[in-house]
Scaffold this active site. Structure first.
Site, PDB file in Angstrom:
ATOM      1  N   HIS B 117     -33.164 -43.859 -29.514  1.00  0.00           N
ATOM      2  CA  HIS B 117     -34.068 -43.405 -30.596  1.00  0.00           C
ATOM      3  C   HIS B 117     -34.789 -42.123 -30.190  1.00  0.00           C
ATOM      4  O   HIS B 117     -34.784 -41.122 -30.920  1.00  0.00           O
ATOM      5  CB  HIS B 117     -35.075 -44.527 -30.896  1.00  0.00           C
ATOM      6  N   GLU B 118     -35.415 -42.127 -29.007  1.00  0.00           N
ATOM      7  CA  GLU B 118     -36.213 -40.952 -28.582  1.00  0.00           C
ATOM      8  C   GLU B 118     -35.319 -39.734 -28.389  1.00  0.00           C
ATOM      9  O   GLU B 118     -35.704 -38.610 -28.748  1.00  0.00           O
ATOM     10  CB  GLU B 118     -36.965 -41.267 -27.300  1.00  0.00           C
ATOM     11  N   HIS B 121     -34.889 -37.870 -31.432  1.00  0.00           N
ATOM     12  CA  HIS B 121     -35.960 -36.881 -31.667  1.00  0.00           C
ATOM     13  C   HIS B 121     -35.718 -35.628 -30.839  1.00  0.00           C
ATOM     14  O   HIS B 121     -35.882 -34.507 -31.336  1.00  0.00           O
ATOM     15  CB  HIS B 121     -37.309 -37.482 -31.261  1.00  0.00           C
ATOM     16  N   HIS B 127     -38.066 -39.398 -38.198  1.00  0.00           N
ATOM     17  CA  HIS B 127     -37.926 -40.825 -38.494  1.00  0.00           C
ATOM     18  C   HIS B 127     -37.219 -41.055 -39.828  1.00  0.00           C
ATOM     19  O   HIS B 127     -37.355 -40.289 -40.747  1.00  0.00           O
ATOM     20  CB  HIS B 127     -39.293 -41.501 -38.504  1.00  0.00           C
TER      21      HIS B 127
END
Lengths: 80, 365
Positions: B117-118, B121, B127
């Protein structure tokens, strides 16, 4: 507004911290626009993002979601 | 995406792991980070080169509270990690909260899932509002391929597809509750709430909650499969039985009952039955009906045995119901049969269908 009870106080503080961290709720008073207006606008943004019912109120659904473990990146806008 | 669709201009991105969590072996952390990067290389032309010194595009570290970027962590739970969009300096850097307990499984916060997930980014993804997407902001454990169609669409909008893609099976997006063609997998009561299963998700309807709440099945019950065929509540035992394939699980509230899963054939269903389409408990008779293809069975909860004389034809015993049944529920003398996007309200006493509704009318649509 009625004086919040201690529990209520905590809920508001949690919500304020959440909305400031992830939805860009500005710190401090907002001049012409009452703080509660800005607060409600930000709650609506968060409810819309999470597909909750957009009420602008700090209802149980909204609070429950604010307590869940999550990523520290804001849900909207710039992150720097 | 972030404003201005921030991305790395060069597809060959470097990364460096500055320190390690004591929760896992160093090799486990290395593998989790590498696997997390591979999630994105599988679907883009990006490549990642590991540096052991100097400044990399993506600097990965574990820290607690204020850890040098004026975006402090908050102790256990709450904030788990954060990362910065592509750019110079702190751009792309990825930080994990060392006050969390990091694991390789679902017993605490899974480092691979949070890292994937990170790093999304760090590559320019913001998101997603899809609760089944990897880029959804709230943590949930999910096994299997982590990216949903929404994630792939987002990252390929920035970098394009992988020129020689590995075959991947992205997760379908979350179901839209007001899709007029919506069908259900299963419906059950659970201590006054109504649980509706669809794909990897379930809606939770509570009389005091204005909106149905959509949640990943695995974020509540990690050991239950991603696909539920049928479910019913036995209020006398305070248990919900969930069926998937030839297995069934029992829940006591939201807790799994020990000794499960069991084979559905323990109920007395013959071996040739490989799936239960729908199940419903009739509180007034103490019987539970199991629907399989065109037939149905009657199970006596008190004796724990299947009633003799079954299976019987659904169409014969429930006039008006000549379709297979996806899900079934029972309320105050009325059976509710769900088939694709139609819900049939069947009066048990007058033995006929008295109303036809949209399946998702129970979701306030």
């Amino acid at each position: 507004l009625p004086l919040p009870s201690q529990d209520n106080d905590n809920k508001w503080l949690l919500a304020e911290k959440y909305l400031r961290q992830f939805y860009g709720l500005p710190a401090g008073l907002q001049g012409k626009q009452k703080t509660s207006d800005v607060f409600q606008t930000k709650i609506k943004e968060m409810q819309s993002f999470f597909k909750l019912k957009v009420t602008g109120n700090l209802d149980d659904n909204t609070l429950e979601l604010m307590k869940q473990a999550r990523c520290g990146v804001p849900d909207i806008g710039e992150y720097n | 995406h972030f404003p201005r669709h921030l991305k790395w201009e060069n597809n060959n991105v470097t990364f460096r792991i500055l320190n390690y969590t004591p929760d896992l072996k160093k090799s486990d952390v290395d593998r989790a980070i590498r696997n997390a990067l591979n999630v994105w290389t599988d679907v883009t032309p990006l490549t990642f080169k590991k540096l052991h010194e100097g400044n990399a595009d993506i600097m990965i570290s574990f820290g607690t509270k204020e850890h040098g970027d004026y975006n402090p962590f908050d102790g256990p739970n709450g904030l788990l990690a954060h990362a910065y969009p592509p750019g110079k300096g702190i751009g792309g850097d990825t930080h994990f909260d060392e006050d969390e307990h990091w694991t390789k499984d679902s017993s605490a916060y899974n480092l691979f899932i949070v890292a994937a997930h990170e790093l999304g980014h760090a590559l320019g993804m913001s998101h997603s509002t899809d609760p089944g997407a990897l880029m959804y902001p709230v943590y949930s454990y999910a096994s299997g391929y982590p990216l949903s169609e929404d994630d792939i669409e987002g990252i390929q909008a920035l970098y394009g597809p992988n020129p020689d893609p590995r075959k991947v099976k992205p997760k379908p997006d979350a179901p839209n509750k007001c899709d007029p063609m919506l069908s259900f997998d299963a419906v059950t009561e659970l201590r006054g709430e109504t649980i509706v299963f669809k794909d990897r998700f379930y809606w939770r309807l509570h009389p005091q909650m204005p909106e149905p709440e959509l949640t990943l099945i695995k974020s509540t019950w990690p050991s239950i499969p991603n696909k539920v065929d049928a479910a019913y509540e036995n209020p006398e035992k305070d248990q919900v039985i969930i069926f998937s394939g030839i297995r069934m699980w029992a829940l006591n509230g939201y807790n799994l009952v020990d000794g499960y899963p069991k084979y559905i054939h323990k109920l007395g269903l013959p071996k040739k039955i490989r799936k239960v389409d729908a199940a419903v408990h009739i509180r007034d008779t103490g019987k539970t009906l199991f629907f399989t293809d065109e037939d149905y069975w009657s199970y006596d909860e008190a004796t724990g045995t299947m009633d003799s004389g079954y299976p019987r034809s659904i169409e014969e015993d429930f006039p008006g119901m000549d379709d297979e049944i996806d899900a079934a529920a029972y309320h105050y003398g009325y059976l509710y049969f769900f088939h694709e996007h139609t819900q049939y309200e069947y009066s048990y006493t007058s033995r006929k269908v008295i109303r036809i509704l949209r399946t998702n009318s129970i979701l306030n649509c």
